[in-house]
Design an enzyme around this catalytic site. Structure first.
Site, PDB file in Angstrom:
ATOM      1  N   ASN A  29     -30.822  38.683 -72.666  1.00  0.00           N
ATOM      2  CA  ASN A  29     -30.247  39.568 -71.645  1.00  0.00           C
ATOM      3  C   ASN A  29     -28.645  39.955 -72.235  1.00  0.00           C
ATOM      4  OD1 ASN A  29     -32.501  38.495 -70.483  1.00  0.00           O
ATOM      5  ND2 ASN A  29     -31.904  39.532 -68.517  1.00  0.00           N
ATOM      6  N   GLU A  79     -32.654  43.985 -71.925  1.00  0.00           N
ATOM      7  CA  GLU A  79     -33.228  42.819 -72.243  1.00  0.00           C
ATOM      8  C   GLU A  79     -33.821  42.942 -73.623  1.00  0.00           C
ATOM      9  OE1 GLU A  79     -36.055  40.809 -69.599  1.00  0.00           O
ATOM     10  OE2 GLU A  79     -35.475  42.081 -68.028  1.00  0.00           O
ATOM     11  N   TYR A  91     -28.325  31.409 -76.379  1.00  0.00           N
ATOM     12  CA  TYR A  91     -27.511  31.699 -75.121  1.00  0.00           C
ATOM     13  C   TYR A  91     -25.860  31.627 -75.737  1.00  0.00           C
ATOM     14  CZ  TYR A  91     -31.173  31.577 -71.980  1.00  0.00           C
ATOM     15  OH  TYR A  91     -32.429  31.670 -71.208  1.00  0.00           O
ATOM     16  N   ARG A 104     -41.634  54.119 -74.169  1.00  0.00           N
ATOM     17  CA  ARG A 104     -42.194  54.629 -73.076  1.00  0.00           C
ATOM     18  C   ARG A 104     -41.211  54.386 -71.806  1.00  0.00           C
ATOM     19  NH1 ARG A 104     -43.935  50.353 -70.004  1.00  0.00           N
ATOM     20  NH2 ARG A 104     -44.012  48.148 -71.034  1.00  0.00           N
TER      21      ARG A 104
HETATM   22  P1  ADP Z   1     -33.275  34.250 -69.179  1.00  0.00           P
HETATM   23  O1  ADP Z   1     -33.877  34.832 -67.906  1.00  0.00           O
HETATM   24  O2  ADP Z   1     -32.387  33.587 -69.282  1.00  0.00           O
HETATM   25  O3  ADP Z   1     -33.204  35.689 -70.142  1.00  0.00           O
HETATM   26  P2  ADP Z   1     -36.006  34.083 -71.276  1.00  0.00           P
HETATM   27  O4  ADP Z   1     -37.048  33.347 -70.627  1.00  0.00           O
HETATM   28  O5  ADP Z   1     -35.706  35.606 -70.875  1.00  0.00           O
HETATM   29  O6  ADP Z   1     -34.730  33.583 -70.081  1.00  0.00           O
HETATM   30  O7  ADP Z   1     -35.347  33.530 -72.327  1.00  0.00           O
HETATM   31  C1  ADP Z   1     -34.449  34.261 -73.388  1.00  0.00           C
HETATM   32  C2  ADP Z   1     -33.606  33.106 -74.089  1.00  0.00           C
HETATM   33  O8  ADP Z   1     -34.603  32.675 -75.175  1.00  0.00           O
HETATM   34  C3  ADP Z   1     -32.667  34.061 -74.905  1.00  0.00           C
HETATM   35  O9  ADP Z   1     -31.437  34.217 -74.333  1.00  0.00           O
HETATM   36  C4  ADP Z   1     -32.564  33.127 -76.095  1.00  0.00           C
HETATM   37  O10 ADP Z   1     -31.497  32.226 -76.141  1.00  0.00           O
HETATM   38  C5  ADP Z   1     -34.129  32.628 -76.331  1.00  0.00           C
HETATM   39  N1  ADP Z   1     -34.693  33.121 -77.337  1.00  0.00           N
HETATM   40  C6  ADP Z   1     -35.595  32.375 -78.238  1.00  0.00           C
HETATM   41  N2  ADP Z   1     -36.507  33.122 -78.923  1.00  0.00           N
HETATM   42  C7  ADP Z   1     -36.129  34.375 -78.543  1.00  0.00           C
HETATM   43  C8  ADP Z   1     -36.758  35.835 -79.029  1.00  0.00           C
HETATM   44  N3  ADP Z   1     -37.468  35.990 -79.980  1.00  0.00           N
HETATM   45  N4  ADP Z   1     -36.339  36.773 -78.639  1.00  0.00           N
HETATM   46  C9  ADP Z   1     -35.165  36.775 -77.490  1.00  0.00           C
HETATM   47  N5  ADP Z   1     -34.615  35.657 -77.046  1.00  0.00           N
HETATM   48  C10 ADP Z   1     -35.184  34.278 -77.424  1.00  0.00           C
HETATM   49  N1  RBF Z   2     -40.913  45.261 -66.758  1.00  0.00           N
HETATM   50  C1  RBF Z   2     -41.529  45.995 -65.869  1.00  0.00           C
HETATM   51  O1  RBF Z   2     -41.242  45.916 -64.772  1.00  0.00           O
HETATM   52  N2  RBF Z   2     -42.175  47.223 -66.130  1.00  0.00           N
HETATM   53  C2  RBF Z   2     -42.291  47.368 -67.692  1.00  0.00           C
HETATM   54  O2  RBF Z   2     -43.093  48.355 -67.979  1.00  0.00           O
HETATM   55  C3  RBF Z   2     -41.654  46.594 -68.636  1.00  0.00           C
HETATM   56  N3  RBF Z   2     -41.835  46.628 -69.825  1.00  0.00           N
HETATM   57  C4  RBF Z   2     -41.074  45.823 -71.020  1.00  0.00           C
HETATM   58  C5  RBF Z   2     -41.310  46.067 -72.085  1.00  0.00           C
HETATM   59  C6  RBF Z   2     -40.734  45.054 -73.077  1.00  0.00           C
HETATM   60  C7  RBF Z   2     -40.931  45.579 -74.759  1.00  0.00           C
HETATM   61  C8  RBF Z   2     -40.034  44.096 -72.704  1.00  0.00           C
HETATM   62  C9  RBF Z   2     -39.394  43.082 -73.566  1.00  0.00           C
HETATM   63  C10 RBF Z   2     -39.878  43.911 -71.444  1.00  0.00           C
HETATM   64  C11 RBF Z   2     -40.428  44.499 -70.188  1.00  0.00           C
HETATM   65  N4  RBF Z   2     -40.334  44.513 -68.921  1.00  0.00           N
HETATM   66  C12 RBF Z   2     -40.917  45.155 -68.057  1.00  0.00           C
HETATM   67  C13 RBF Z   2     -39.286  43.563 -68.456  1.00  0.00           C
HETATM   68  C14 RBF Z   2     -40.102  42.180 -68.116  1.00  0.00           C
HETATM   69  O3  RBF Z   2     -40.685  42.309 -66.624  1.00  0.00           O
HETATM   70  C15 RBF Z   2     -39.051  40.998 -68.132  1.00  0.00           C
HETATM   71  O4  RBF Z   2     -38.823  40.830 -69.461  1.00  0.00           O
HETATM   72  C16 RBF Z   2     -39.729  39.696 -67.680  1.00  0.00           C
HETATM   73  O5  RBF Z   2     -40.336  39.841 -66.388  1.00  0.00           O
HETATM   74  C17 RBF Z   2     -38.786  38.634 -67.578  1.00  0.00           C
HETATM   75  O6  RBF Z   2     -39.271  37.516 -67.025  1.00  0.00           O
HETATM   76 MG    MG Z   3     -34.442  37.452 -70.437  1.00  0.00          MG
END
Ligand code: ADP
Ligand code: RBF
Ligand code: MG
Length: 162
Positions: A29, A79, A91, A104
């Site tokens: 993020n 994200e 992080y 999309r």
């Molecule tokens: P958060 O809610 O804190 O964003 P996530 O479950 O989305 O938690 O995990 C995101 C974290 O995972 C990133 O900030 C990064 O440090 C780590 N990470 C490991 N592999 C990946 C990847 N392939 N793409 C994105 N983030 C990754």
């Molecule tokens: N969240 C949504 O609510 N609707 C979506 O259509 C959606 N599409 C996503 C597509 C991609 C490629 C990624 C990486 C995330 C998307 N998300 C979407 C966000 C998703 O809800 C979020 O990353 C996780 O819920 C975090 O835990």
């Molecule tokens: Mg995240």
């Protein structure tokens, strides 16, 4: 799509902590400073492009911009899922991305399984679409190699701390 390619970079912050990692799709993020700089012509939705962490290798990525309608977030987020398996979390490190194409709009789904399967489709779509020479070329952009330099390509470049 107007506004593309769009270059930006920023620190990877903690997200919603919903455990997207447990779903097999971690998303790095960006802070508000990066989200707030998005030009008006870059609409919410799902994008694909290239990404690198600090001075690391450049990988394919998919990015979600918006309010995650499935979760009804009140805060707009950007994200990035980097299509690569990392040994460790990153992080606090600097993520550089170039968004090159739009897939999309964001939408809500009936189940978590449906959301996950949509995201997996996006990943396959991104992998295929990035293979064209026009997109491959952006991987070589000096935005990625010369950290802190301004891209010579079109689109905005935002520097956040680095
Ligand atoms: P958060 O809610 O804190 O964003 P996530 O479950 O989305 O938690 O995990 C995101 C974290 O995972 C990133 O900030 C990064 O440090 C780590 N990470 C490991 N592999 C990946 C990847 N392939 N793409 C994105 N983030 C990754
Ligand atoms: N969240 C949504 O609510 N609707 C979506 O259509 C959606 N599409 C996503 C597509 C991609 C490629 C990624 C990486 C995330 C998307 N998300 C979407 C966000 C998703 O809800 C979020 O990353 C996780 O819920 C975090 O835990
Ligand atoms: Mg995240």
């Amino acid at each position: 799509m107007k506004g593309l390619p769009y270059f930006c970079r920023g620190e990877v912050i903690r997200g919603f902590g919903r455990g997207s990692k447990e779903l097999g799709i971690p998303t790095a993020n960006f802070p508000d400073s990066v989200v707030d700089h998005l030009p008006a012509d870059v609409s919410t939705g799902i994008y694909y492009g290239w990404a690198c962490v600090d001075n690391g290798d450049i990988h394919k990525m998919v990015m979600s911009i918006g309010w995650n309608p499935y979760y009804k977030n009140t805060k707009k987020s950007m994200e990035t899922h980097v299509i690569h398996t990392f040994k460790e979390d990153f992080y606090g490190q600097i993520l550089s991305v170039v968004m090159v194409g739009y897939i999309r709009p964001e939408r809500s789904y009936d189940s978590l399984e449906a959301l996950i399967s949509a995201i997996n489709n996006d990943i396959e779509e991104a992998k295929a679409r990035l293979e064209v020479p026009e997109h491959m070329k952006l991987k070589e952009d000096n935005f990625f190699t010369a950290s802190g330099s301004t891209s010579k390509s079109t689109g905005s470049t935002i520097m956040n701390g680095h």
